[in-house]
Design a protein around this motif. Structure first.
Motif, PDB file in Angstrom:
ATOM      1  N   GLY A 145     -65.745   2.498  20.627  1.00 36.07           N
ATOM      2  CA  GLY A 145     -66.899   2.640  19.748  1.00 36.07           C
ATOM      3  C   GLY A 145     -67.094   4.062  19.241  1.00 36.07           C
ATOM      4  O   GLY A 145     -67.812   4.280  18.282  1.00 36.07           O
ATOM      5  N   LYS A 146     -66.451   5.041  19.874  1.00 31.47           N
ATOM      6  CA  LYS A 146     -66.582   6.449  19.461  1.00 31.47           C
ATOM      7  C   LYS A 146     -65.351   6.876  18.682  1.00 31.47           C
ATOM      8  O   LYS A 146     -64.227   6.535  19.034  1.00 31.47           O
ATOM      9  N   GLY A 147     -65.565   7.661  17.648  1.00 35.21           N
ATOM     10  CA  GLY A 147     -64.455   8.135  16.831  1.00 35.21           C
ATOM     11  C   GLY A 147     -63.868   6.997  16.006  1.00 35.21           C
ATOM     12  O   GLY A 147     -64.297   5.843  16.091  1.00 35.21           O
ATOM     13  N   ILE A 148     -62.883   7.317  15.222  1.00 34.74           N
ATOM     14  CA  ILE A 148     -62.261   6.319  14.350  1.00 34.74           C
ATOM     15  C   ILE A 148     -61.472   5.302  15.158  1.00 34.74           C
ATOM     16  O   ILE A 148     -61.625   4.093  14.978  1.00 34.74           O
ATOM     17  N   ALA A 149     -60.650   5.773  16.097  1.00 35.61           N
ATOM     18  CA  ALA A 149     -59.866   4.857  16.924  1.00 35.61           C
ATOM     19  C   ALA A 149     -60.785   3.976  17.775  1.00 35.61           C
ATOM     20  O   ALA A 149     -60.529   2.779  17.940  1.00 35.61           O
ATOM     21  N   GLY A 150     -61.837   4.546  18.304  1.00 33.01           N
ATOM     22  CA  GLY A 150     -62.788   3.780  19.100  1.00 33.01           C
ATOM     23  C   GLY A 150     -63.498   2.714  18.280  1.00 33.01           C
ATOM     24  O   GLY A 150     -63.745   1.602  18.745  1.00 33.01           O
ATOM     25  N   TRP A 151     -63.831   3.059  17.024  1.00 33.81           N
ATOM     26  CA  TRP A 151     -64.456   2.100  16.119  1.00 33.81           C
ATOM     27  C   TRP A 151     -63.508   0.948  15.830  1.00 33.81           C
ATOM     28  O   TRP A 151     -63.903  -0.220  15.857  1.00 33.81           O
ATOM     29  N   VAL A 152     -62.239   1.271  15.537  1.00 40.53           N
ATOM     30  CA  VAL A 152     -61.238   0.236  15.232  1.00 40.53           C
ATOM     31  C   VAL A 152     -61.049  -0.677  16.451  1.00 40.53           C
ATOM     32  O   VAL A 152     -60.961  -1.902  16.311  1.00 40.53           O
TER      33      VAL A 152
END
Length: 183
Positions: A64-71
């Protein structure tokens, strides 16, 4: 690329091959593969290619954090044409490594409807930023990679199961026949 990936059964070698292939095929400056630690609900970098690759392996990222976490959380690919203009982008990685992130394609590694990790390529070598076509190519690669990763895990589990069965049979023979004990 898919043929090469399918040949490997060692997970670490497999992931290195996936990342080398994605970086090369996509003409990217760097690439990284995050796997999901389900217990901690975090992504950890299993493989990273590029100048800052070794340094990147020490980072963990909450889902959920950062771009990778969001993806990883959404299970949807993302194209970031200018990383510093995206509110999810965490520039701390760049500060710690000395790398300058410009453009990112980040796609989930999904197997049977579950996200197992995320793969991303960073900074196109041929153009100002990655494009929609690059996302489609990475989705195809990500799909193949997710299947190959799961196959490698299953193969490892099968080997462990086989060894456990053999050890159980050996113990049974040792118990039943004193002559064969400890042979």
């Amino acid at each position: 690329v898919a043929r090469e990936i399918a040949k490997l059964d060692d997970l670490h070698s497999l992931l290195e091959k996936i990342m080398q292939a994605s970086k090369s095929v996509m003409r990217a400056e760097a690439s990284s593969l995050f796997l999901l630690d389900e217990k901690a609900n975090e992504l950890y970098i299993e493989s990273a290619q590029g100048e800052a690759g070794a340094t990147m392996k020490q980072f963990r990222l909450p889902v959920g954090k950062g771009i990778a976490g969001w993806v990883a959380q959404k299970g949807k690919p993302d194209l970031i044409k200018d990383a510093y203009q995206d509110s999810r982008f965490n520039s701390d990685f760049d500060k710690k490594t000395g790398f300058r992130t410009k453009s990112i394609v980040c796609v989930p590694l999904e197997y049977q409807g579950k996200v197992k990790g995320v793969v991303q390529i960073i900074n196109s070598l041929d153009k100002e930023a990655f494009e929609d076509d690059d996302v489609e190519f990475m989705m195809a690669l990500g799909g193949q990679a997710a299947v190959a990763i799961e196959n490698a895990r299953l193969l490892k589990a099968n080997k462990e199961l086989f060894l456990n069965v053999i050890m159980s049979l050996v113990k049974l023979i040792d118990q039943r026949h004193a002559y064969f004990n400890n042979h």
